[in-house]
Every structure is written in structure tokens, then in C-alpha cells.
Design an enzyme around this catalytic site. Sequence first.
Site, PDB file in Angstrom:
ATOM      1  N   THR A 110      77.946 -39.100  51.150  1.00  0.00           N
ATOM      2  CA  THR A 110      76.812 -39.394  50.566  1.00  0.00           C
ATOM      3  C   THR A 110      75.681 -38.273  50.856  1.00  0.00           C
ATOM      4  OG1 THR A 110      74.670 -40.865  50.973  1.00  0.00           O
ATOM      5  CG2 THR A 110      76.394 -40.608  52.713  1.00  0.00           C
ATOM      6  N   ASP A 111      74.780 -38.074  49.923  1.00  0.00           N
ATOM      7  CA  ASP A 111      73.783 -36.962  50.357  1.00  0.00           C
ATOM      8  C   ASP A 111      72.684 -37.290  51.200  1.00  0.00           C
ATOM      9  OD1 ASP A 111      72.236 -38.843  49.147  1.00  0.00           O
ATOM     10  OD2 ASP A 111      71.293 -37.715  47.637  1.00  0.00           O
ATOM     11  N   ALA A 144      83.266 -48.651  53.237  1.00  0.00           N
ATOM     12  CA  ALA A 144      82.124 -48.446  54.320  1.00  0.00           C
ATOM     13  C   ALA A 144      81.089 -49.458  54.337  1.00  0.00           C
ATOM     14  CB  ALA A 144      81.472 -47.006  53.887  1.00  0.00           C
ATOM     15  N   TYR A 187      73.395 -45.524  59.395  1.00  0.00           N
ATOM     16  CA  TYR A 187      74.437 -45.532  58.241  1.00  0.00           C
ATOM     17  C   TYR A 187      74.638 -44.010  58.272  1.00  0.00           C
ATOM     18  CZ  TYR A 187      75.810 -44.680  53.645  1.00  0.00           C
ATOM     19  OH  TYR A 187      76.305 -44.291  52.370  1.00  0.00           O
ATOM     20  N   PHE A 242      81.063 -51.891  45.027  1.00  0.00           N
ATOM     21  CA  PHE A 242      80.798 -51.392  43.735  1.00  0.00           C
ATOM     22  C   PHE A 242      81.120 -50.124  43.173  1.00  0.00           C
ATOM     23  CE2 PHE A 242      76.684 -48.465  42.697  1.00  0.00           C
ATOM     24  CZ  PHE A 242      76.764 -48.728  41.434  1.00  0.00           C
TER      25      PHE A 242
HETATM   26  P1  NAD Z   1      79.714 -51.251  48.673  1.00  0.00           P
HETATM   27  O1  NAD Z   1      79.127 -51.785  50.048  1.00  0.00           O
HETATM   28  O2  NAD Z   1      79.450 -51.905  47.560  1.00  0.00           O
HETATM   29  O3  NAD Z   1      81.428 -51.449  48.867  1.00  0.00           O
HETATM   30  C1  NAD Z   1      81.950 -51.186  50.129  1.00  0.00           C
HETATM   31  C2  NAD Z   1      83.408 -51.852  50.129  1.00  0.00           C
HETATM   32  O4  NAD Z   1      84.222 -51.277  51.417  1.00  0.00           O
HETATM   33  C3  NAD Z   1      83.419 -53.493  49.967  1.00  0.00           C
HETATM   34  O5  NAD Z   1      84.327 -53.965  49.179  1.00  0.00           O
HETATM   35  C4  NAD Z   1      83.878 -53.659  51.238  1.00  0.00           C
HETATM   36  O6  NAD Z   1      84.628 -54.973  51.384  1.00  0.00           O
HETATM   37  C5  NAD Z   1      84.805 -52.668  51.767  1.00  0.00           C
HETATM   38  N1  NAD Z   1      84.778 -52.501  53.375  1.00  0.00           N
HETATM   39  C6  NAD Z   1      84.120 -52.484  54.126  1.00  0.00           C
HETATM   40  N2  NAD Z   1      84.354 -52.247  55.509  1.00  0.00           N
HETATM   41  C7  NAD Z   1      85.932 -52.261  55.228  1.00  0.00           C
HETATM   42  C8  NAD Z   1      86.832 -52.232  56.050  1.00  0.00           C
HETATM   43  N3  NAD Z   1      86.753 -51.957  57.675  1.00  0.00           N
HETATM   44  N4  NAD Z   1      88.112 -51.931  55.595  1.00  0.00           N
HETATM   45  C9  NAD Z   1      88.342 -52.195  54.289  1.00  0.00           C
HETATM   46  N5  NAD Z   1      87.697 -52.300  53.361  1.00  0.00           N
HETATM   47  C10 NAD Z   1      86.031 -52.248  53.996  1.00  0.00           C
HETATM   48  O7  NAD Z   1      79.591 -49.701  48.853  1.00  0.00           O
HETATM   49  P2  NAD Z   1      79.434 -48.714  47.718  1.00  0.00           P
HETATM   50  O8  NAD Z   1      78.043 -48.521  47.226  1.00  0.00           O
HETATM   51  O9  NAD Z   1      80.518 -48.917  46.740  1.00  0.00           O
HETATM   52  O10 NAD Z   1      79.818 -47.112  48.330  1.00  0.00           O
HETATM   53  C11 NAD Z   1      81.136 -46.885  48.387  1.00  0.00           C
HETATM   54  C12 NAD Z   1      81.236 -45.644  49.158  1.00  0.00           C
HETATM   55  O11 NAD Z   1      80.466 -44.704  48.489  1.00  0.00           O
HETATM   56  C13 NAD Z   1      80.589 -45.751  50.499  1.00  0.00           C
HETATM   57  O12 NAD Z   1      81.588 -44.958  51.231  1.00  0.00           O
HETATM   58  C14 NAD Z   1      79.279 -45.035  50.418  1.00  0.00           C
HETATM   59  O13 NAD Z   1      78.948 -44.150  51.865  1.00  0.00           O
HETATM   60  C15 NAD Z   1      79.387 -44.006  49.311  1.00  0.00           C
HETATM   61  N6  NAD Z   1      78.220 -43.576  48.591  1.00  0.00           N
HETATM   62  C16 NAD Z   1      77.549 -44.861  48.149  1.00  0.00           C
HETATM   63  C17 NAD Z   1      76.392 -44.438  47.150  1.00  0.00           C
HETATM   64  C18 NAD Z   1      75.575 -45.340  46.404  1.00  0.00           C
HETATM   65  O14 NAD Z   1      74.763 -45.076  46.121  1.00  0.00           O
HETATM   66  N7  NAD Z   1      75.986 -46.504  46.562  1.00  0.00           N
HETATM   67  C19 NAD Z   1      76.173 -43.047  47.019  1.00  0.00           C
HETATM   68  C20 NAD Z   1      76.809 -41.912  47.575  1.00  0.00           C
HETATM   69  C21 NAD Z   1      78.046 -42.519  48.316  1.00  0.00           C
HETATM   70  O1  DAU Z   2      71.677 -41.435  48.386  1.00  0.00           O
HETATM   71  C1  DAU Z   2      73.137 -42.109  48.350  1.00  0.00           C
HETATM   72  C2  DAU Z   2      72.611 -43.338  49.094  1.00  0.00           C
HETATM   73  O2  DAU Z   2      71.981 -44.236  48.383  1.00  0.00           O
HETATM   74  C3  DAU Z   2      74.188 -44.099  49.475  1.00  0.00           C
HETATM   75  O3  DAU Z   2      74.790 -43.361  50.576  1.00  0.00           O
HETATM   76  C4  DAU Z   2      73.681 -45.529  50.103  1.00  0.00           C
HETATM   77  O4  DAU Z   2      74.928 -46.097  50.413  1.00  0.00           O
HETATM   78  C5  DAU Z   2      73.004 -46.298  49.040  1.00  0.00           C
HETATM   79  O5  DAU Z   2      72.654 -47.648  49.892  1.00  0.00           O
HETATM   80  C6  DAU Z   2      71.796 -45.585  48.763  1.00  0.00           C
HETATM   81  O6  DAU Z   2      70.736 -45.494  49.962  1.00  0.00           O
HETATM   82  P1  DAU Z   2      69.227 -45.803  49.736  1.00  0.00           P
HETATM   83  O7  DAU Z   2      68.641 -45.921  51.139  1.00  0.00           O
HETATM   84  O8  DAU Z   2      68.602 -44.551  49.165  1.00  0.00           O
HETATM   85  O9  DAU Z   2      69.375 -46.790  48.839  1.00  0.00           O
HETATM   86  P2  DAU Z   2      68.518 -48.332  48.501  1.00  0.00           P
HETATM   87  O10 DAU Z   2      68.951 -48.895  47.392  1.00  0.00           O
HETATM   88  O11 DAU Z   2      68.526 -49.204  49.925  1.00  0.00           O
HETATM   89  O12 DAU Z   2      66.968 -47.756  48.575  1.00  0.00           O
HETATM   90  C7  DAU Z   2      66.616 -46.734  47.413  1.00  0.00           C
HETATM   91  C8  DAU Z   2      64.982 -46.657  47.612  1.00  0.00           C
HETATM   92  O13 DAU Z   2      64.024 -47.757  47.537  1.00  0.00           O
HETATM   93  C9  DAU Z   2      64.621 -46.040  49.144  1.00  0.00           C
HETATM   94  O14 DAU Z   2      63.655 -45.250  49.196  1.00  0.00           O
HETATM   95  C10 DAU Z   2      64.303 -47.217  49.869  1.00  0.00           C
HETATM   96  C11 DAU Z   2      63.488 -48.223  48.665  1.00  0.00           C
HETATM   97  N1  DAU Z   2      63.632 -49.585  48.744  1.00  0.00           N
HETATM   98  C12 DAU Z   2      64.672 -50.403  48.779  1.00  0.00           C
HETATM   99  C13 DAU Z   2      64.930 -51.609  48.734  1.00  0.00           C
HETATM  100  C14 DAU Z   2      66.285 -52.433  48.847  1.00  0.00           C
HETATM  101  C15 DAU Z   2      62.390 -50.273  48.562  1.00  0.00           C
HETATM  102  O15 DAU Z   2      61.338 -49.745  48.551  1.00  0.00           O
HETATM  103  N2  DAU Z   2      62.596 -51.617  48.396  1.00  0.00           N
HETATM  104  C16 DAU Z   2      63.480 -52.494  48.622  1.00  0.00           C
HETATM  105  O16 DAU Z   2      63.711 -53.631  48.680  1.00  0.00           O
END
Ligand code: NAD
Ligand code: DAU
Length: 342
Positions: free
Chosen positions: A130-131, A88, A155, A16
Amino acid sequence: MDNNIKSILITGGAGFIGSNFLNYFVPKRKDYFFINLDKLTYAGNLENLANLENQENYSFYKGDIINSELVNYLMAKHDINMIINFAAESHVDRSILGSEEFIRTNVLGTNVLLEAAKKYRIEKYLQVSTDEVYGSLGSTGLFTELSPLEPSSPYSASKASADLIAGSYFRTHKLPVCITRCSNNYGPYQFPEKLIPLMIINALNDRKLPVYGDGMNVRDWIHVDDHSRAIMTVLENGVPGETYNIGSSNEQNNLFIVKTILNLLGKSENLIEYVKDRPGHDRRYAIDPAKTHKELGWKAEVEFEKGLADTVKWYLSNRGWWGRILNNEYLLYYNQQYGNRN
Ligand code: NAD
Ligand code: DAU
């Protein structure tokens, strides 16, 4: 290759946030060559990167960051100057079902990249964190870069471990490491296991919207474009050894998000279903981004109301993208998790 062009190894660039970063910067920044290494797990999707197929400053390798032979090969072949580690396992609920892949990729994989970065003496290593490493807040206060690390889930514990190892490479080996800690991202191409896309897609399919616990957990939402811009800013201007919080001071409880999505789609709130709470569910996240504002001049630009409405529109216009995902992996996962609840 032109000596003025720098090579950046991007890991996890088919996910993403990584794909958003590449789609944003590959066309704009011809002074960089972007090498994307991604294992293409369930969350990695090359469809996200379809627009980059003809870009001459981009190339893709399918592979695992834990494969040190492959990582070292890429470091040498492309004369890598910088690494941004997005790769990740990223979903908290999956880490509760099983933590092994999280430790493997997030901890051991990060270590492989740091070792390669040390061996090839690169200019900058950016660990995308991440936070969630800070754990949970009560009803007041903000996470600063000096907040203690108190992760709750496998995680977030794996991400905190990676941060500590990255920090040690700065202190011990003088590797120019920066760490970014961002709050919850939303936007296009987010895998439909995370709150916002899951709720949009369930609502569109008239399925129940599973809200954990009382729905009053708070997250601090930022548009993924703002996160990508922040990462480039830290890559180029971050001081080695420093950590930078990234957030847009936009706290919302989950119920508000879910109701707003239903409202945008013209669907009934009767679709909401309160389900068993997530174990170890963090109550509140809220980022203090003042250091990143002051020292690097970055600020979030996307206003939440518009960003969320645009995101809902994107999922409405891209049914093919998420339809293909639903047909594969997601339904299996959804049934495994919620099959006995709905
Ligand atoms: P995501 O799960 O959408 O994407 C992860 C990507 O990493 C995928 O393309 C997957 O194929 C690849 N991957 C997984 N394992 C691998 C490996 N062993 N070798 C090579 N590639 C691999 O995750 P995202 O939401 O895009 O998050 C990206 C980064 O940002 C992560 O490190 C996550 O911890 C961090 N992050 C995410 C959020 C959020 O809200 N999504 C917020 C803060 C930080
Ligand atoms: O804060 C940064 C993090 O945000 C990233 O590091 C993670 O990769 C990312 O997945 C995200 O973690 P959260 O656990 O906060 O996100 P999630 O979308 O899973 O959930 C957001 C909130 O919504 C959390 O309080 C759980 C709740 N939730 C989530 C799902 C999937 C629900 O109530 N129902 C659901 O089905």
C-alpha cells in the site's frame, strides 16, 4: 493437470480486492488455476465469490496464512507456481484500537508465505502492499518507489514490515519477489468501514456522516478493477526484486468525496458531522505511477466520476449484501467507535 496450466495461490481472496481480482480473472484466464486461501475474518465474505462456484479453475480453502502446515500442504497438493498475498488486516482505525492481529497476519503471516515460497522455489511471489507505507505528504510532491518508508499507523507499519521482509527474501534467497504499492481503492464489495461505502450506507439510512478533523485530508482514489489489472500485469511481467507503485493520479479531499456522494443520492449536506480526528492521521497521499506505466505498460482506465457514480449505484442495488453485514459485525464496531459521538 494440464502442464501448461499454472497454479496461483491467492490469499485473502474473499476480501474486497482479492474477490475483485478473482471475479475478474478466473472466468477469463483458463491458463491459471486459482487456489483461494482465506480465513474469513469479519472482512472475508464468500458471497463476493458466488459467481465462481461452478468455475473449474477455482477452488477455495478456509484457513489462516499463519498456519504453515496448511500453507505447505496447499503448496504441495496444487504444485503452486505463484503466490499473490492479498490477505491482511486492512483497516487503519481498527489497528489504532488494537494492533495485535495486524502484526500476526500482516507480518508473521507474510513470513509464513515467504518461507513456503522459498521451500517450493516458486516462479513469482507478489506482495500486495500500500502507499500508506510511505507515510504522509505535505501539499506538494508524489510518492515514488524510492520514497522512504515512514508509516504512521500500526496498520501501515505492519505492511511496511512485510515489504521489508519480502525484499530480504529476494536479496538473501533470490526468491522472485515483486511488491505493489497501490493508493486508495473504491468499488463494489468494499466492507462498509472504509470511507466511501460507509458514507453511502449512512446517507442511505439518514445517519450522520462522520468526517474526521477538517475533512481536508487527501487520498488518491483508484477503481479496484484497475488495481486488479495492475496486479496481473506485475505478476506476469514484473521484474523480480522490483517494487511498482499503482495509482490513477486522482487526488481528492475527503469532504469533496462525501459531498459528491450526498449529491448523487439527493441527500442533504446537513448529514455531515465533523468528529474527532484520527490519531496520526496522514494528511495527503499521492502516487507517482510513472515506473509502472513506462516499464510494464499498465495504465488506469476507469474515470473517477463514472466509477464513483457506478459504485453508488452498486450499493443502492445490493442492499442485501451490506444489510447482512450491518446485521452482524458492523453495527457493533460502529457503536464501539462512534457510539459516544453521535
Ligand atoms: P479486506 O480487509 O477487504 O480483505 C482482507 C481479506 O484477507 C479478507 O477476506 C480476510 O478474511 C482475509 N484475511 C485476513 N487475515 C487472514 C489470515 N490470517 N489468513 C487468511 N486470510 C486472511 O482488504 P482489502 O481492502 O481487500 O485489501 C487487500 C490487500 O490490499 C491488503 O493487503 C491491503 O493492505 C492492500 N491494499 C488495500 C488498499 C485499499 O484501498 N483497500 C489499497 C492498497 C493496498
Ligand atoms: O492508501 C491505501 C490504503 O487506503 C489501504 O492500504 C488501506 O487498507 C485502506 O483502508 C485505505 O486507508 P485509509 O485510511 O486511507 O482509508 P479509509 O477509508 O479508512 O479513510 C479514507 C480517508 O477518510 C482518511 O483520510 C480518513 C477519512 N475518514 C474515514 C472514515 C472511515 C473519515 O473522515 N471518516 C470515516 O468515517
